[in-house]
Enzyme design. Structure first.
Site, PDB file in Angstrom:
ATOM      1  N   SER A  33      21.445  69.752  94.839  1.00 26.52           N
ATOM      2  CA  SER A  33      21.741  69.519  93.426  1.00 26.52           C
ATOM      3  C   SER A  33      21.625  68.034  93.096  1.00 26.52           C
ATOM      4  O   SER A  33      20.973  67.289  93.841  1.00 26.52           O
ATOM      5  CB  SER A  33      23.125  70.074  93.079  1.00 26.52           C
ATOM      6  OG  SER A  33      23.291  70.120  91.684  1.00 26.52           O
ATOM      7  N   ASN A  34      22.201  67.603  92.009  1.00 25.75           N
ATOM      8  CA  ASN A  34      22.122  66.195  91.598  1.00 25.75           C
ATOM      9  C   ASN A  34      23.424  65.773  90.926  1.00 25.75           C
ATOM     10  O   ASN A  34      24.349  66.576  90.792  1.00 25.75           O
ATOM     11  CB  ASN A  34      20.913  66.000  90.668  1.00 25.75           C
ATOM     12  CG  ASN A  34      21.005  66.857  89.424  1.00 25.75           C
ATOM     13  OD1 ASN A  34      21.904  66.690  88.611  1.00 25.75           O
ATOM     14  ND2 ASN A  34      20.085  67.806  89.290  1.00 25.75           N
ATOM     15  N   ASP A  35      23.483  64.516  90.496  1.00 24.49           N
ATOM     16  CA  ASP A  35      24.737  63.921  90.007  1.00 24.49           C
ATOM     17  C   ASP A  35      25.118  64.267  88.567  1.00 24.49           C
ATOM     18  O   ASP A  35      26.108  63.748  88.067  1.00 24.49           O
ATOM     19  CB  ASP A  35      24.636  62.394  90.099  1.00 24.49           C
ATOM     20  CG  ASP A  35      24.856  61.908  91.510  1.00 24.49           C
ATOM     21  OD1 ASP A  35      25.636  62.547  92.234  1.00 24.49           O
ATOM     22  OD2 ASP A  35      24.250  60.890  91.883  1.00 24.49           O
ATOM     23  N   SER A  36      24.350  65.096  87.888  1.00 24.75           N
ATOM     24  CA  SER A  36      24.655  65.367  86.480  1.00 24.75           C
ATOM     25  C   SER A  36      26.057  65.966  86.325  1.00 24.75           C
ATOM     26  O   SER A  36      26.432  66.899  87.015  1.00 24.75           O
ATOM     27  CB  SER A  36      23.624  66.332  85.900  1.00 24.75           C
ATOM     28  OG  SER A  36      24.029  66.726  84.613  1.00 24.75           O
TER      29      SER A  36
END
Ligand code: CTP
Ligand code: CA
Length: 224
Positions: A33-36
């Site tokens: 996933s990512n930091d959003s």
């Protein structure tokens, strides 16, 4: 308060907002996933509901208070997000893609937890490209006003202008994520708004709540 000036201008309209980073499964207990944080998407959903819109929030983040007047649709992956939007697409007036969609996903999802191999110190993942949600929807577009975000760490305007054209958007919110107090996970944001045949509009640094209201205000004149 800015909202009082706009009062109910999205009455009778349906607005779909996406929020959060997509999770791309590797096995039953792991994902990429990512930091959003989803903060911008939640703020936009709230601002659209304040204007009287029927709001659908398609989000990977759901541990947060749902703003009044907003219906939450929980998704995990980019593919699920695309399906959730397509199922509702014909009924939508506005789509705002604030989600950070993973560009790639694991090529296969292991049914069982992947074991640590004993004979090799290296492990590589094979990834395949996710569908581009905005590009896919642009091909099916009728009345829908489509708004995208662009997260860039360099050449903000050049890269973002390319995305505005490529994704056939009515508006692109360009975001320099190389600095700490804007974009991913911050409570504030500083963006430049791009629209076809219009000079870029740089907005000052502001809270994501204030920015959401400013963006909704600029989406109103784009509606047919
Ligand atoms: N987006 C999308 N589908 C994807 C990837 C991105 O709809 N598979 C949307 C995002 O939600 C955002 C916009 O496209 O509104 C731009 O996303 P961004 O990651 O900045 O651009 P990409 O086209 O993915 O290009 P790159 O990551 O290579 O800069
Ligand atoms: Ca991307």
């Amino acid at each position: 308060h800015q909202v009082a000036l706009m009062n109910g201008q999205l009455q009778g309209r349906t607005v779909l907002v996406t929020a959060g980073g997509t999770k791309e499964r590797l096995d039953p207990v792991r994902f990429i996933s990512n930091d959003s944080s989803g903060k911008m998407g939640y703020a936009l959903a709230s601002a659209a509901a304040d204007q009287g819109a029927k709001v659908i929030l398609v989000s990977t983040i759901h541990d947060r208070a749902i703003p009044a007047g907003v219906t939450l649709v929980q998704v995990e992956s980019a593919q699920e997000m695309l399906t959730a939007i397509q199922q509702r697409f014909a009924t939508l007036d506005v789509i705002i893609m604030a989600a950070a969609v993973a560009d790639f996903r694991p090529a296969t999802v292991a049914e069982q937890k992947i074991k640590k191999t004993t004979d090799n110190d290296r492990m590589s993942l094979s990834l395949i490209k996710n569908p581009d949600i905005l590009k896919t929807l642009a091909r099916q577009r009728e009345q829908q006003v489509m708004v995208g975000f662009a997260a860039e760490t360099q050449q903000l305007i050049e890269n973002a202008t390319h995305k505005l054209t490529e994704k056939q958007l009515a508006m692109l919110v360009a975001n320099d994520v190389s600095k700490k107090d804007r974009g991913f996970n911050a409570d504030t944001n500083e963006v430049t708004i791009l629209r076809p045949h219009q000079a870029p509009e740089a907005l000052p640094m502001m809270s994501k709540t204030a920015l959401a209201e400013a963006l909704i205000e600029r989406i109103l004149p784009l509606l047919p």
